[in-house]
Design a protein around this motif. Structure first.
Motif: not given
Lengths: 345, 345
Positions: A39, A101, A104-105, A124-125, A127-128, A131-132, A134, A164, A167-168, A171
């Protein structure tokens, strides 16, 4: 474009970008390097500390806009840069978590002119890693024992919640003309303004300033976000990819809310009618995007956007004027606001 | 299997699962419903409050294991369930944020017997929904004004950092025999134990308990996580999908660290040699997975795993015994630990 003349203010810059960089970047780097090794590597790559092979670049990426705002606002309420050093680093971490993120989105392959983290390390990584960052951001703020700790932690958590939500909404909302502009403002206030408000208000929370000062700073951040985002939308369509670091017209290709297009669609003319057809169609070829850009400009969307961006910048400065900051810091922030909106930083 | 006899303890259960459900679920539901509507819908779906069409299910999903642990531990340190109600809800939110992202990362299509959130709403929105639950969890904790607020916020942030570190390590580490088992323990302590430790330690932080009590509770959570995860790995290979809610042998199909396999690989026999070949190959057909399961059992991997899981459960209870909790709460937690590890809940 509103280019405020800062050379003639007689202002001796309190904070060169270099100062913010030397105060904040070491904290960012140190925090990130303490993450789990994979990470740490992904986040260090995203932040520009290392290249995709893990070799140091000798630089850190990004303009540290939010850290610069926070540091200048700290001076304005009588604090030293060190008093909000952790928070300034944390805000950059938080902002960058959303970028990792977001790429990716949006399936954005480029970030600041380099392959996005997910392109290099996989989704995958990435995303983590987002998260990390954040989690790390909130951990830094929560663990800082200085005054206003609880209020600052709440401000960070609330800012993230808003980003967030924005962002939602971005979309999922189908923006049409008319009603679209109110919805656009709301999305921008959430996804863009919230972190700028957090940057400006954090030092005032630390300094225990009264509510009317906090409200003025929030207002400044809100309008700064709108001015910046609208200007950014103009750049997406007509800007130079070498400056933006992203492919041109990504927003309109994805039919993301774009202020110039929304303004043009509202014009209710044959030109805007043709634009509407294209916007609701699925064409993403360069020629399609070029035609949409031309129609947007012809229908007055670019002009309206540039005018409104200037208007929001003016409102941001008005709010700033009510925040009772020191004159030197006010001048500093005025110059910063202008650089942010007009990308001359 | 170690099934502790709780029927003969004369214990009058302080906390039926129903009690935890009625205390914690309303807070979870209320917090989630205040999110931006799309994110609220995705999170409510994931949590089992609504179905994929948005209709109420009349239930909430999951066993609220972490909330139950926290509530029982609260009784143990002389607090009422209401004193940690927000934190118990926040821990369930945090746990579920990791599950939403985990399902995307592992491309798991089923969660608790229903399509995973990303299958229903798409990966982009599911990324944001996971982010939103993560942010919401920390916001709930940070905004709760009760005693130990700062320490509890730190504990949550640290727990999340560990979970993410463990998930990253799990994705990137190639576990072989021997060294693999130490690395396996570390991954489990991070990705599984951290939230269980957080559940047990939060009430003690709120009650201002001394360090030796905190250490005992952390130790209990650490071993409980190991016991649970090893038992879970056994279930993944030999369990009933109707109970686990997930397809059988997903872990070995993906070559995720699985304790029984690691133990079997360490056995150094012709059987383990054949297993090693299959494990390092890329076969994922049911017949391949069946053969790997049989070889793992034949090489003693299942037996070793079941024995070690029981051993960790014993260690968890030993640590619990040193936490100076009330006898009734200790008995309650003992029963809970057993239900968690042996999935009889």
């Amino acid at each position: 474009m509103s280019t405020l003349d800062t050379s003639s203010t007689g202002l001796q810059a309190l904070l060169s970008p270099r100062t913010v960089r030397s105060t904040v970047l070491p904290v960012v780097r140190q925090q990130v390097s303490a993450l789990e090794p994979t990470l740490a590597r992904i986040c260090s790559y995203h932040l520009g500390f290392i290249d995709e092979h893990g070799d140091p670049t000798g630089a850190g990426s990004g303009k540290l806009t939010r850290a610069a705002l926070m540091t200048a606002a700290a001076e304005g309420v009588g604090l030293r840069p060190e008093d909000v050093q952790s928070q300034a680093a944390a805000l950059e971490l938080l902002h960058n978590s959303t970028l990792i993120h977001d790429d990716i989105i949006d399936a954005d392959e480029l970030r600041r002119g380099r392959p996005a983290a997910w392109k290099v390390f996989g989704a995958s990584l990435a995303i983590l890693a987002g998260d990390a960052l954040q989690a790390l951001s909130l951990q830094v703020v929560v663990d800082d024992p200085g005054p206003g700790r609880a209020e600052i932690s709440s401000a960070f958590a609330e800012a993230l919640r808003l980003v967030l939500a924005g962002q939602s909404r971005e979309l999922t909302v189908r923006l049409g003309p008319g009603a679209g502009i109110a919805e656009y403002d709301r999305i921008v206030e959430e996804k863009t303004s919230a972190l700028l408000e957090c940057a400006l208000v954090t030092p005032a929370l630390r300094a225990g300033k009264p509510e009317h000062v906090l409200a003025a700073l929030r207002g400044a951040g809100r309008h700064l976000g709108l001015a910046f985002q609208i200007s950014n939308d103009v750049e997406d369509i007509w800007g130079d990819p070498a400056v933006t670091g992203k492919p041109v017209r990504g927003d309109i290709g994805r039919r993301n809310p774009s202020f110039p297009v929304l303004a043009a669609l509202s014009a209710d003319s044959p030109v805007s009618e043709r634009l509407r057809e294209l916007w609701h169609g699925d064409g993403t070829a360069a020629a399609h995007l070029q035609e949409m850009a031309d129609l947007t400009e012809e229908a007055g969307g670019r002009h309206t956007a540039e005018k409104l961006s200037r208007g929001h910048l003016g409102s941001a400065l008005e709010h700033l004027g009510r925040a009772e900051l020191s004159p030197a810091a006010s001048a500093e922030l005025t110059a910063l606001f202008d650089r942010i909106v007009n990308r001359t930083a």
